[in-house]
Design a protein around this motif. Structure first.
Motif, mmCIF file in Angstrom:
data_model
loop_
_atom_site.group_PDB
_atom_site.id
_atom_site.type_symbol
_atom_site.label_atom_id
_atom_site.label_comp_id
_atom_site.label_asym_id
_atom_site.label_seq_id
_atom_site.Cartn_x
_atom_site.Cartn_y
_atom_site.Cartn_z
ATOM 1 N N TYR A 134 23.424 -65.361 27.872
ATOM 2 C CA TYR A 134 21.991 -65.721 28.302
ATOM 3 C C TYR A 134 22.120 -67.127 28.827
ATOM 4 O O TYR A 134 22.659 -67.921 28.474
ATOM 5 C CB TYR A 134 21.406 -65.690 26.861
ATOM 6 N N ALA A 135 20.888 -67.162 29.613
ATOM 7 C CA ALA A 135 20.686 -68.452 30.454
ATOM 8 C C ALA A 135 19.356 -68.561 30.657
ATOM 9 O O ALA A 135 18.695 -67.687 30.821
ATOM 10 C CB ALA A 135 21.663 -68.601 31.695
ATOM 11 N N VAL A 136 18.883 -69.835 30.312
ATOM 12 C CA VAL A 136 17.347 -70.389 30.712
ATOM 13 C C VAL A 136 17.529 -71.573 31.809
ATOM 14 O O VAL A 136 18.276 -72.517 31.535
ATOM 15 C CB VAL A 136 16.847 -70.998 29.531
ATOM 16 N N VAL A 137 16.936 -71.214 32.839
ATOM 17 C CA VAL A 137 17.048 -72.163 34.135
ATOM 18 C C VAL A 137 15.914 -72.737 34.460
ATOM 19 O O VAL A 137 14.928 -71.778 34.913
ATOM 20 C CB VAL A 137 17.998 -71.463 35.146
ATOM 21 N N ASP A 138 15.647 -74.016 34.760
ATOM 22 C CA ASP A 138 14.408 -74.509 35.224
ATOM 23 C C ASP A 138 14.578 -74.406 36.782
ATOM 24 O O ASP A 138 15.806 -74.539 37.249
ATOM 25 C CB ASP A 138 14.427 -76.166 34.755
ATOM 26 N N LEU A 147 12.529 -70.370 33.973
ATOM 27 C CA LEU A 147 11.229 -71.037 33.563
ATOM 28 C C LEU A 147 10.948 -72.341 34.542
ATOM 29 O O LEU A 147 11.561 -72.957 34.780
ATOM 30 C CB LEU A 147 11.703 -71.709 32.114
ATOM 31 N N THR A 148 9.586 -72.127 34.948
ATOM 32 C CA THR A 148 9.144 -73.176 35.727
ATOM 33 C C THR A 148 7.917 -73.704 35.721
ATOM 34 O O THR A 148 6.952 -72.913 35.354
ATOM 35 C CB THR A 148 9.402 -72.601 37.250
ATOM 36 N N ALA A 192 6.407 -68.616 33.609
ATOM 37 C CA ALA A 192 5.585 -70.193 34.112
ATOM 38 C C ALA A 192 5.772 -70.925 33.038
ATOM 39 O O ALA A 192 5.330 -70.390 31.847
ATOM 40 C CB ALA A 192 4.139 -69.692 34.625
ATOM 41 N N LYS A 193 5.928 -72.159 32.997
ATOM 42 C CA LYS A 193 5.519 -72.941 31.909
ATOM 43 C C LYS A 193 4.004 -73.149 31.481
ATOM 44 O O LYS A 193 3.284 -73.159 32.617
ATOM 45 C CB LYS A 193 5.934 -74.586 32.135
ATOM 46 N N GLY A 231 16.885 -74.917 40.832
ATOM 47 C CA GLY A 231 17.411 -74.240 40.100
ATOM 48 C C GLY A 231 17.906 -72.834 40.415
ATOM 49 O O GLY A 231 18.923 -72.121 39.862
ATOM 50 N N LEU A 232 17.511 -72.231 41.645
ATOM 51 C CA LEU A 232 17.675 -71.184 42.218
ATOM 52 C C LEU A 232 19.457 -71.179 42.381
ATOM 53 O O LEU A 232 19.946 -70.092 42.309
ATOM 54 C CB LEU A 232 17.078 -70.776 43.500
ATOM 55 N N ALA A 233 20.056 -72.092 42.875
ATOM 56 C CA ALA A 233 21.431 -72.191 43.270
ATOM 57 C C ALA A 233 22.015 -72.082 41.834
ATOM 58 O O ALA A 233 22.995 -71.306 41.873
ATOM 59 C CB ALA A 233 21.738 -73.766 43.737
#
Length: 178
Positions: A51-55, A83-84, A105-106, A64-66
């Protein structure tokens, strides 16, 4: 068993990353933290999270798309949630195209994120609305799309949109984007 519950959090806000990490650890996850794409690449040499959570927006105007793209190339089966505070249709579409399973969305909490991991398949029964999009929303979407295209470079985004840099900066402040 660790590989099944191994979670990577890519977040440049160290306090938020620690808080989110502790919350997931209480739920039985083993948590790894990274603040940028280079740290993610280093971690992937020895670990393979499930699993990963990416800002979306990392420090230094990095995207964070990279990281999403790197994680998906490492393991296409990895469940990645973006998460943004920069929620927009343009960045959501790009995140999904690059391999994220969900986009939140945050402010979002651990329950929201964990539920998003479980909804990776999508829902064909989601309610469709006939409400048209407001001009303000369309403007915000266009700003976000251009921000994403320029790697969150505010000067270049303003140039492409044909507006003064300070005008764009004021619009971003009004949206309280983190």
């Amino acid at each position: 068993m660790e590989a099944e519950r191994l979670l990577l959090i890519v977040e440049d806000d160290a306090a938020f990353a620690r808080t989110l990490g502790r919350s997931f650890e209480r739920r039985g996850y083993t948590v790894l933290l990274a603040a940028n794409r280079d740290e993610v690449a280093t971690l992937l040499q020895t670990r393979s999270p499930r699993y990963a959570v990416v800002d979306l927006k990392l420090s230094g105007e990095a995207s964070g798309l990279a990281c999403v793209q790197l994680l998906n190339r490492h393991d296409p089966a990895m469940l990645i949630v973006v998460l943004t505070g920069f929620a927009s249709i343009a960045t959501a579409v790009e995140a999904i195209k690059l391999g994220a399973c969900h986009y939140l969305a945050k402010p979002s909490n651990t329950d929201d994120i964990e539920a998003a991991f479980g909804r990776a398949e999508g829902d064909t029964d989601i309610e469709l609305t006939n409400r048209s999009t407001s001009i303000k929303t369309l403007e915000w979407e266009r700003i976000h799309e251009t921000l994403a295209e320029t790697g969150f470079n505010i000067s270049e985004t303003a140039r492409r949109l044909g507006m003064h840099r300070r005008t764009l900066a004021r619009k971003l402040v009004k949206q309280q984007v983190k």
